[in-house]
Each structure stands twice: as C-alpha cells, then as structure tokens.
Design a protein around this motif. Structure first.
Motif, PDB file in Angstrom:
ATOM      1  N   ARG A  99      24.601  30.897  19.850  1.00 22.19           N
ATOM      2  CA  ARG A  99      25.341  31.414  20.079  1.00 22.19           C
ATOM      3  C   ARG A  99      25.383  31.217  22.264  1.00 22.19           C
ATOM      4  NH1 ARG A  99      24.093  34.594  15.804  1.00 22.19           N
ATOM      5  NH2 ARG A  99      25.802  35.608  15.230  1.00 22.19           N
ATOM      6  N   VAL A 100      24.188  30.403  22.267  1.00 25.23           N
ATOM      7  CA  VAL A 100      24.176  30.826  23.704  1.00 25.23           C
ATOM      8  C   VAL A 100      23.723  29.214  23.694  1.00 25.23           C
ATOM      9  CG1 VAL A 100      22.380  30.445  25.755  1.00 25.23           C
ATOM     10  CG2 VAL A 100      22.628  32.491  23.752  1.00 25.23           C
ATOM     11  N   PRO A 101      24.425  29.054  25.506  1.00 26.21           N
ATOM     12  CA  PRO A 101      24.337  27.261  25.192  1.00 26.21           C
ATOM     13  C   PRO A 101      23.019  26.717  25.402  1.00 26.21           C
ATOM     14  CG  PRO A 101      26.074  28.197  26.649  1.00 26.21           C
ATOM     15  CD  PRO A 101      24.847  29.067  25.812  1.00 26.21           C
ATOM     16  N   LEU A 102      22.792  25.232  24.443  1.00 25.98           N
ATOM     17  CA  LEU A 102      21.216  24.787  24.866  1.00 25.98           C
ATOM     18  C   LEU A 102      20.833  24.759  25.940  1.00 25.98           C
ATOM     19  CD1 LEU A 102      21.416  22.285  21.716  1.00 25.98           C
ATOM     20  CD2 LEU A 102      20.846  24.309  21.765  1.00 25.98           C
ATOM     21  N   SER A 103      21.492  23.996  27.360  1.00 29.54           N
ATOM     22  CA  SER A 103      20.728  24.326  28.159  1.00 29.54           C
ATOM     23  C   SER A 103      20.252  25.719  28.754  1.00 29.54           C
ATOM     24  CB  SER A 103      21.896  24.136  29.688  1.00 29.54           C
ATOM     25  OG  SER A 103      23.704  24.703  29.367  1.00 29.54           O
ATOM     26  N   THR A 104      21.425  26.951  28.540  1.00 28.85           N
ATOM     27  CA  THR A 104      20.501  28.079  28.842  1.00 28.85           C
ATOM     28  C   THR A 104      19.487  28.494  27.734  1.00 28.85           C
ATOM     29  OG1 THR A 104      23.447  28.622  28.980  1.00 28.85           O
ATOM     30  CG2 THR A 104      21.338  30.957  28.600  1.00 28.85           C
ATOM     31  N   VAL A 105      19.085  28.232  27.228  1.00 27.97           N
ATOM     32  CA  VAL A 105      18.632  28.282  25.809  1.00 27.97           C
ATOM     33  C   VAL A 105      17.299  28.127  27.154  1.00 27.97           C
ATOM     34  CG1 VAL A 105      17.320  28.146  24.063  1.00 27.97           C
ATOM     35  CG2 VAL A 105      19.465  28.987  23.736  1.00 27.97           C
ATOM     36  N   GLY A 106      17.399  26.721  27.174  1.00 27.84           N
ATOM     37  CA  GLY A 106      16.389  26.065  27.813  1.00 27.84           C
ATOM     38  C   GLY A 106      15.738  26.570  29.034  1.00 27.84           C
ATOM     39  N   VAL A 107      16.434  27.144  29.911  1.00 24.43           N
ATOM     40  CA  VAL A 107      16.017  27.371  31.163  1.00 24.43           C
ATOM     41  C   VAL A 107      16.016  29.819  30.707  1.00 24.43           C
ATOM     42  CG1 VAL A 107      17.157  28.739  32.941  1.00 24.43           C
ATOM     43  CG2 VAL A 107      17.782  26.910  32.809  1.00 24.43           C
ATOM     44  N   LEU A 108      16.458  30.163  29.713  1.00 23.87           N
ATOM     45  CA  LEU A 108      15.681  31.348  29.659  1.00 23.87           C
ATOM     46  C   LEU A 108      14.169  31.278  28.590  1.00 23.87           C
ATOM     47  CD1 LEU A 108      18.482  33.397  28.394  1.00 23.87           C
ATOM     48  CD2 LEU A 108      17.545  33.586  30.665  1.00 23.87           C
ATOM     49  N   VAL A 123      13.339  21.421  38.477  1.00 19.53           N
ATOM     50  CA  VAL A 123      14.276  19.713  38.516  1.00 19.53           C
ATOM     51  C   VAL A 123      14.035  19.796  36.786  1.00 19.53           C
ATOM     52  CG1 VAL A 123      13.616  17.010  38.064  1.00 19.53           C
ATOM     53  CG2 VAL A 123      12.420  18.236  40.211  1.00 19.53           C
ATOM     54  N   PHE A 124      13.399  19.734  35.233  1.00 15.70           N
ATOM     55  CA  PHE A 124      13.979  19.817  34.316  1.00 15.70           C
ATOM     56  C   PHE A 124      15.601  20.242  34.038  1.00 15.70           C
ATOM     57  CE2 PHE A 124      14.266  20.794  29.776  1.00 15.70           C
ATOM     58  CZ  PHE A 124      13.860  19.505  29.335  1.00 15.70           C
ATOM     59  N   SER A 125      15.778  21.871  34.787  1.00 16.21           N
ATOM     60  CA  SER A 125      16.347  22.997  34.643  1.00 16.21           C
ATOM     61  C   SER A 125      17.264  23.069  35.154  1.00 16.21           C
ATOM     62  CB  SER A 125      15.843  24.358  34.977  1.00 16.21           C
ATOM     63  OG  SER A 125      14.612  24.853  34.412  1.00 16.21           O
ATOM     64  N   LEU A 126      17.774  21.961  36.598  1.00 19.52           N
ATOM     65  CA  LEU A 126      19.005  21.999  37.082  1.00 19.52           C
ATOM     66  C   LEU A 126      19.565  21.234  36.415  1.00 19.52           C
ATOM     67  CD1 LEU A 126      17.605  22.169  40.670  1.00 19.52           C
ATOM     68  CD2 LEU A 126      19.178  23.714  39.786  1.00 19.52           C
ATOM     69  N   SER A 127      18.632  19.557  35.698  1.00 20.24           N
ATOM     70  CA  SER A 127      19.654  18.463  35.015  1.00 20.24           C
ATOM     71  C   SER A 127      19.884  18.944  33.524  1.00 20.24           C
ATOM     72  CB  SER A 127      18.070  17.887  34.424  1.00 20.24           C
ATOM     73  OG  SER A 127      18.807  16.720  33.889  1.00 20.24           O
ATOM     74  N   LEU A 128      19.490  20.223  32.374  1.00 19.70           N
ATOM     75  CA  LEU A 128      20.074  20.384  31.718  1.00 19.70           C
ATOM     76  C   LEU A 128      21.361  21.664  32.020  1.00 19.70           C
ATOM     77  CD1 LEU A 128      17.436  22.021  29.391  1.00 19.70           C
ATOM     78  CD2 LEU A 128      18.521  20.327  29.587  1.00 19.70           C
ATOM     79  N   LEU A 129      21.723  21.924  33.601  1.00 19.92           N
ATOM     80  CA  LEU A 129      22.596  22.914  33.889  1.00 19.92           C
ATOM     81  C   LEU A 129      24.080  21.811  34.249  1.00 19.92           C
ATOM     82  CD1 LEU A 129      20.965  25.806  36.000  1.00 19.92           C
ATOM     83  CD2 LEU A 129      22.034  25.593  33.165  1.00 19.92           C
ATOM     84  N   ARG A 130      23.304  20.311  34.841  1.00 14.63           N
ATOM     85  CA  ARG A 130      24.424  19.759  35.325  1.00 14.63           C
ATOM     86  C   ARG A 130      24.967  18.942  33.973  1.00 14.63           C
ATOM     87  NH1 ARG A 130      23.994  13.880  36.253  1.00 14.63           N
ATOM     88  NH2 ARG A 130      25.496  13.859  37.389  1.00 14.63           N
ATOM     89  N   GLN A 131      23.778  18.633  32.718  1.00 13.27           N
ATOM     90  CA  GLN A 131      24.596  17.705  31.669  1.00 13.27           C
ATOM     91  C   GLN A 131      25.200  19.088  31.073  1.00 13.27           C
ATOM     92  OE1 GLN A 131      21.003  16.560  29.652  1.00 13.27           O
ATOM     93  NE2 GLN A 131      20.661  14.710  30.213  1.00 13.27           N
ATOM     94  N   ASP A 132      24.879  20.307  31.162  1.00 15.78           N
ATOM     95  CA  ASP A 132      26.097  21.038  30.272  1.00 15.78           C
ATOM     96  C   ASP A 132      27.259  21.183  31.111  1.00 15.78           C
ATOM     97  OD1 ASP A 132      26.456  23.393  28.549  1.00 15.78           O
ATOM     98  OD2 ASP A 132      27.043  24.305  30.273  1.00 15.78           O
ATOM     99  N   ARG A 133      27.751  21.079  32.476  1.00 15.86           N
ATOM    100  CA  ARG A 133      29.072  21.516  32.945  1.00 15.86           C
ATOM    101  C   ARG A 133      29.605  20.416  33.488  1.00 15.86           C
ATOM    102  NH1 ARG A 133      25.676  23.488  37.506  1.00 15.86           N
ATOM    103  NH2 ARG A 133      25.180  21.390  38.080  1.00 15.86           N
ATOM    104  N   LEU A 134      28.568  18.722  32.644  1.00 17.32           N
ATOM    105  CA  LEU A 134      29.867  17.290  32.421  1.00 17.32           C
ATOM    106  C   LEU A 134      30.008  17.821  30.972  1.00 17.32           C
ATOM    107  CD1 LEU A 134      27.367  14.558  33.739  1.00 17.32           C
ATOM    108  CD2 LEU A 134      29.686  15.393  35.044  1.00 17.32           C
ATOM    109  N   VAL A 135      29.278  18.320  29.940  1.00 22.18           N
ATOM    110  CA  VAL A 135      30.298  18.383  28.763  1.00 22.18           C
ATOM    111  C   VAL A 135      31.261  19.619  28.530  1.00 22.18           C
ATOM    112  CG1 VAL A 135      29.047  19.515  26.408  1.00 22.18           C
ATOM    113  CG2 VAL A 135      27.703  17.476  27.547  1.00 22.18           C
ATOM    114  N   ARG A 136      31.373  20.151  29.299  1.00 18.77           N
ATOM    115  CA  ARG A 136      32.099  21.311  29.607  1.00 18.77           C
ATOM    116  C   ARG A 136      33.420  20.692  30.357  1.00 18.77           C
ATOM    117  NH1 ARG A 136      29.585  27.446  30.776  1.00 18.77           N
ATOM    118  NH2 ARG A 136      28.216  27.201  29.088  1.00 18.77           N
ATOM    119  N   ARG A 137      33.124  20.069  31.200  1.00 19.20           N
ATOM    120  CA  ARG A 137      34.086  19.206  31.815  1.00 19.20           C
ATOM    121  C   ARG A 137      35.084  18.213  31.143  1.00 19.20           C
ATOM    122  NH1 ARG A 137      31.529  18.164  37.486  1.00 19.20           N
ATOM    123  NH2 ARG A 137      31.628  20.926  38.488  1.00 19.20           N
TER     124      ARG A 137
END
Length: 306
Positions: A233-242, A279-293
């Motif tokens: 139910r949760v985006p992988l980027s969010t799982v990675g950060v949490l 650095v890793f978490s910001l990269s994940l969040l950035r990738q997730d935003r790009l995919v959503r766009r």
C-alpha cells in the motif's frame, strides 16, 4: 484514513517493534542464541499456521514447495534469514547492539549494490555516493577499533542477499516467510531436542523464561505481517525512508539503555552512515517524484488522445 495512511501506520508499527526488540531479547541473555532462534522460529511458524488457516490459505503453503529450483531458493532464503536472526540475537547478548544498528543502516545500501551486480539494475550517482560513504564508515571503524565490524557486515549482507533471493520467489510475503521457517524446522527441533536431552533446555525451567520464549514467536510474526500489509500500500521510496526507524531505535537502545561503549571512532562512522542515509533517502524520494510525474504525464497524453 485511506489505504496509504493505514499502510504507513503498519510500516511504522513494524519498524518500532523491530527497533525495540533488543529490549526483549536482552531478557533472554541466559539462553544460548541457537536455542532462542529455535524457539523464535517454532512459535512464529505456529502463529503463521493459525493465520493462514484462518485465511483459508494453508493449501498455498503446500503448493509453494513445487520444483527443485523453487525449493532451492526457499532453502537459500531460509539460511540467509536464519543467519541474520542468529547474529542479531548474538549481538544483543554480546553487547553489540550498536554494531547491529550499523548493519541495518547499511542494509539498504547493500541491497541496491546487490541489485546492481546480481540484476544489472542501474544506480543513480547519489546512490553510488551513499554506498561510498557507507564503505568509508566501515573502513573508519575497522581502522579505529582494529577489527572489522563483522556483526554489521554479516547482518547487512545476509539481509541484502535474502532480499535478492526473494525477488526470484513468486510467493506472497507471509507464505514465503512461512515456507522458509518450515523448511529448516527439522534443524530447529533438533537443537531444542538436543538441549533438553542434555538437561540444558531453558523452556520449562521457569515460567518467565518460558513465556519470553513463546513471546518471541509473535514478536517475529506480527511485524512481518504488518510489513507485508504496508509493502502493498505504500510507495517503495516511503518504505525505504521509514525503515530507518528500526536501526535508529536500536542505536538509542544500545547507547541510552544498555550503555554500550561509543568511541569517537563509532561517532565518526555513524556520522558518515547518517550522511549516506540522507543522500540515499533523498535519491529515493527524487526517483519516486520523477516516476509519478512520468505516470501523470502519460495519463494526460492518453486522456488527450481519447
């Protein structure tokens, strides 16, 4: 609350249980790690069995053992997760929870590294930078303490390899974990039988210890069920950060509750690790935003075409 919100709560719940679990296993320091692990797997498989029975999915468990390749993958996954659990229990009993937390901080970076070399996955420059910072942290700690942080390296590597094997298993999370426990159950039962035949078995010796050993089953099973619920139910980027809640709580338990030694070398290594995590978490969040766009743009194009 929507599905994503419930998923986030489930993920946080799982990570809090994992992060505070050293407090529980510290109460079992008088029981040898192999025996604790055996009880942990025994009682968790019983709980998983009840869970699957109530869902009417017990037949899926039997069908999972189909084909030599799948059985081999299940066995390999079982060996990796059992090694991970055993070393974690050892780290609590040996007063090395600080190093265990370091291992779980490193794990996501080891996982993407495994993805690069085992599955030819592409890594962003930021992810390579995070991996480099983590490697530097390990080198700093090895140089400063005169010994490699083996607990951290074994925990992170075994869990990363476990994740890599799981990618090849077309099984649901609960079914997969249950098959892994079941396939090694003869070994765990043999450990318990050997301990009790020698008169050294902890179970039944006193009520508190027996209840703690039984409780290690739900302590294993419940967060895994919560995690499987969240992962859908949760985006992988969010799982990675949490998931960094887990090693953060372990670190706080080690330093603030157990009073483990925290040298300047530990401090330098953890600063590098936390920087790598950022650095890793910001990269994940950035990738997730790009995919959503990209998805939104594709949807807009398809809508216009219609």
């Amino acid at each position: 609350m929507g599905e994503v919100g419930r998923g986030i709560l489930a993920m946080v719940g799982a990570c809090v249980v994992w992060g505070l679990s050293p407090l529980y296993y510290k109460l079992l320091t008088h029981v040898p790690p192999p025996e604790v692990l055996s009880h942990r797997t025994l009682w968790s498989v019983l709980l998983f069995g009840v869970y699957l029975t109530l869902q009417g999915r017990l037949g899926e468990l039997l069908r999972a053992y189909s084909g030599l390749r799948q059985i081999g993958l299940i066995l390999l996954a079982a060996l990796m997760i059992s090694l991970n659990w055993l070393v974690f229990i050892f780290s609590v009993q040996a007063g090395q929870v600080t190093e265990a937390s370091l291992g779980y901080y490193i794990f996501p970076l080891m996982a993407v590294l495994a993805g690069r070399f085992l599955f030819a996955e592409q890594l962003a420059r930021a992810q390579w930078l995070a991996i480099g910072l983590a490697a530097l942290a390990v080198l700093v700690l090895t140089w400063g303490l005169g010994v490699a942080p083996w607990v951290a390296l074994i925990l992170s590597t075994s869990f990363a390899l476990y994740g890599a094997v799981k990618k090849e298993l077309a099984l649901g999370p609960v079914i997969s974990v249950t098959t892994e426990i079941v396939i090694l159950m003869p070994i765990f039962l043999s450990v318990l039988a050997w301990s009790h035949l020698r008169g050294e078995g902890a179970f039944g010796g006193d009520l508190t210890t027996s209840l703690l050993l039984i409780g290690s089953g739900p302590l294993t099973a419940i967060p895994l069920i919560l995690f499987s619920y969240a992962a859908r139910r949760v985006p992988l980027s969010t799982v990675g950060v949490l998931q960094y809640i887990n090693p953060t709580l372990q670190f706080l338990c080690a330093v603030l509750v157990f009073g483990e030694v925290f040298t300047p070398w530990h401090g330098a290594a953890f600063v590098l690790i936390w920087l790598a995590v950022a650095v890793f978490s910001l990269s994940l969040l950035r990738q997730d935003r790009l995919v959503r766009r990209a998805v939104m743009a594709a949807s807009g194009v398809s809508t216009q075409v219609r």
